[in-house]
Design an enzyme around this catalytic site. Sequence first.
Site, mmCIF file in Angstrom:
data_model
loop_
_atom_site.group_PDB
_atom_site.id
_atom_site.type_symbol
_atom_site.label_atom_id
_atom_site.label_comp_id
_atom_site.label_asym_id
_atom_site.label_seq_id
_atom_site.Cartn_x
_atom_site.Cartn_y
_atom_site.Cartn_z
ATOM 1 N N THR A 91 0.862 -1.162 0.000
ATOM 2 C CA THR A 91 0.000 0.000 0.000
ATOM 3 C C THR A 91 0.909 1.225 0.000
ATOM 4 O O THR A 91 2.019 1.179 0.513
ATOM 5 C CB THR A 91 -0.837 0.000 1.299
ATOM 6 O OG1 THR A 91 -1.668 -1.145 1.318
ATOM 7 C CG2 THR A 91 -1.674 1.257 1.432
ATOM 8 N N ASP A 137 -6.599 -3.381 5.133
ATOM 9 C CA ASP A 137 -6.535 -2.428 6.231
ATOM 10 C C ASP A 137 -6.414 -0.986 5.754
ATOM 11 O O ASP A 137 -6.649 -0.055 6.521
ATOM 12 C CB ASP A 137 -5.369 -2.756 7.159
ATOM 13 C CG ASP A 137 -4.006 -2.630 6.471
ATOM 14 O OD1 ASP A 137 -3.940 -2.772 5.232
ATOM 15 O OD2 ASP A 137 -3.008 -2.411 7.167
#
Length: 307
Positions: free
Chosen positions: A165, A196
């Site tokens: 990410t 997440d």
Amino acid sequence: MILLANCEAEPGFFHSVTALKAGTGAVDALVEGIGHVEADPAVRSVGYGGWPNMIGEMECDAGVMDGTTREVGAVGAVPRTLPVARLAREVMRRLPHVMLTGAGARRFADESGFISDEMLHPDSARVWWDKLEGLLDPAQRAAFPDLPLAPFSKAITDPERVRDTTVFLGRDSGGDMAAVTSTSGWAWKYPGRLGDSPIPGAGFYADSRFGAAACTHTGEMTMRSATAHAVVHAMQLGLDLDQAVEAAARDLLTLETGFLGEVVIHAIDATGRHRVVNLLGRAPVSYWIWTPEMAEPERRLSEQFQS
């Protein structure tokens, strides 16, 4: 001031540095930088360069948190939208909600003047189908995607292909802190899967009084442990940055079931210190750091966490 981001952030990191130097607030400076990452096809885990879900559709996630107000905007599994971090900021500023997902998030993007983007990179489409085609028999290929997908989820889902990410953590000249994330998620994930990255407290958290944290790699673990919030909350309880990161890391390592994999914790505190640690990884990962004392931003290597 301080700016910390993972290695995938390079296309936008210098833009955020420039914005912070010019006096731009933390949230806007970080969203500006991450937008350049989302648009860069060479970054293969975010935006246009990312990977599709199991049925070949791009679904992107993002989160934004203002550490001074602790307001949050997040979007998940958003189709046809490149600047998802900017969309998350619009959620934070214009709606009473924290998170929008899927078709609802795209509807809000339309209302907010976002164009509908073509998101599937030709190389991503080719690699996706080459892998999927090898798992399907002729009848299944003819029926695809109208067949049960769960039996293929472990065979095709590829968290190793997308390891980062993009996460930005920063503090501006006024002392306001922010956290911003963006990702296309695991390659070939089950449609609708959220990691997440858009989950406040799991993939990102910021509190200008104490610090900010964000996680990359295995979101299925950090969601179970609320890792980003755990780091910041530990500092609120009086632990220093090192102690807070290590406490959150040790808690992750107590997980023994479910999908387990590598996790990288990025953290800064309100004094401008930073820490990046890698758990369960085979080698250190790189990250970017900048403070006003530095002539130029520096690329450094994370620590390998030892329990």
